[in-house]
Design an enzyme around this catalytic site. Sequence first.
Site, mmCIF file in Angstrom:
data_model
loop_
_atom_site.group_PDB
_atom_site.id
_atom_site.type_symbol
_atom_site.label_atom_id
_atom_site.label_comp_id
_atom_site.label_asym_id
_atom_site.label_seq_id
_atom_site.Cartn_x
_atom_site.Cartn_y
_atom_site.Cartn_z
ATOM 1 N N ASP A 1 44.327 37.134 64.277
ATOM 2 C CA ASP A 1 43.728 37.885 63.173
ATOM 3 C C ASP A 1 44.216 37.291 61.852
ATOM 4 O OD1 ASP A 1 43.083 39.730 61.212
ATOM 5 O OD2 ASP A 1 43.670 41.480 62.382
ATOM 6 N N CYS B 1 59.878 60.750 57.248
ATOM 7 C CA CYS B 1 58.995 61.925 57.159
ATOM 8 C C CYS B 1 57.582 61.609 56.710
ATOM 9 C CB CYS B 1 59.611 62.963 56.217
ATOM 10 S SG CYS B 1 59.413 62.573 54.452
ATOM 11 N N CYS C 1 63.462 58.872 49.348
ATOM 12 C CA CYS C 1 62.304 59.724 49.614
ATOM 13 C C CYS C 1 62.502 61.041 48.876
ATOM 14 C CB CYS C 1 62.145 59.975 51.111
ATOM 15 S SG CYS C 1 60.848 61.181 51.500
ATOM 16 N N CYS D 1 57.875 56.952 53.515
ATOM 17 C CA CYS D 1 59.169 57.175 54.147
ATOM 18 C C CYS D 1 59.044 57.064 55.664
ATOM 19 C CB CYS D 1 59.685 58.559 53.767
ATOM 20 S SG CYS D 1 61.194 59.041 54.623
ATOM 21 N N CYS E 1 62.292 64.216 51.800
ATOM 22 C CA CYS E 1 63.283 64.550 52.839
ATOM 23 C C CYS E 1 64.698 64.101 52.489
ATOM 24 C CB CYS E 1 62.881 63.964 54.196
ATOM 25 S SG CYS E 1 63.158 62.172 54.351
#
EC number: 6.3.5.13
Length: 412
Positions: free
Chosen positions: A338, A204, A217, A201, A220
Amino acid sequence: MAGNSDPLTPRAKIAVTAGKAVAAASRAAGRGSGSVIGGRVALKLDPDLLGRLAGHLDVTLVSATNGKTTTTRLIAEALKAAGPVVSNALGANMPAGITSALAGGADARYGVIEVDEKYLVGVAQATDPKCIALLNLSRDQLDRAAETRMLAENWREGLAGSKAVVVANADDPLVVWAASSSPNVIWVAAGQMWKDDAWSCPSCGGVMQRPGDDWFCGECGFRRPTPSWALSGDHVLDPHGSAWPIHLQLPGRANKANAASSAAVAAVFGVPPQVALERMYQVQAVAGRYDVVQFQGRDLRLLLAKNPAGWLETFSLIDPPPAPVILSVNARGADGTDTSWLWDVDYTRLSGHPICVVGDRKLDLAVRLEVANQQFQVCEDLDQAVQLCPPGRIEVIANYTAFQDLRRRVGN
């Protein structure tokens, strides 16, 4: 209309003229379009030029990890139904390139601007947009791009309280979190094929639950908002529940999603979905993407894929096996140096396709394909790879600078 501003100041006019001259010199020297260097010079002479050039326009900003250039093009086509449009159609999406594009839009009514994710907040502050389209956020250019949640937080803080209408993808939790600070959001159910950057999430840090097409979520209560627009198969559903057919020359589910978001943006400016979607049919290719070109007696379809989410979408639209596939990967500055992201791509989806590998980092890609148990050949260059393929159509998938290299080689 955003309201006509004063004519450009003398300083701004000098900056625009100098920028155009430098761009023309760059083109004459064969160094590309010149839009970026021209814009840099213009902004040096007048740091407020971007805002001045946008002053008379109703501006739409488009930002995302994937699909920015195509969606910008689709929105621009749709808004032409309402008036003249200026746009950075070639994808130069940082302030210098955007400034160059707007310098050519003195007679336009609308500005449709693709913006690099990292520059969105600054460009929004400079241009006072009427609409901002947020499509998706996923990992990209790992050596220099902010981690996706940090980018979402930057958007969330920078767009808080914005007067713009935000058109946002309800299926991407990072985008929803970023857009939720804005007072005026139109949610579009555009789908999300790549979910690996949104399992925790953003609010949170809890684990996201994903039953079916929904998400929330459990810790929360942060959850998917109810969309007012939606992609449903080959149709766009508008807020009144009407279904409008999507007819595109561009392939794949991702482009239907781009069309759905574009229709929602067009409606903000009073262009009805039917008109917007009909105009989008005009778009055949976007900066060379999806073009089919003749080369050495074969038909090469050129496909751009810059990161794991983009590769996943691209695999979903290529011809079925045994259609040959050429893969090309570079790791130059514009790509990100990368290449560890290659390990996030599910190359087993290419099973049954004969594969040829080219590009600066062909050996990195070869190792990845070996581990994915794919059959492939490493080739010196595009010419050799094409010769190894039978006559007919070849799917060519490349990341950013590799794609530019291929376009130059095939004369596209």
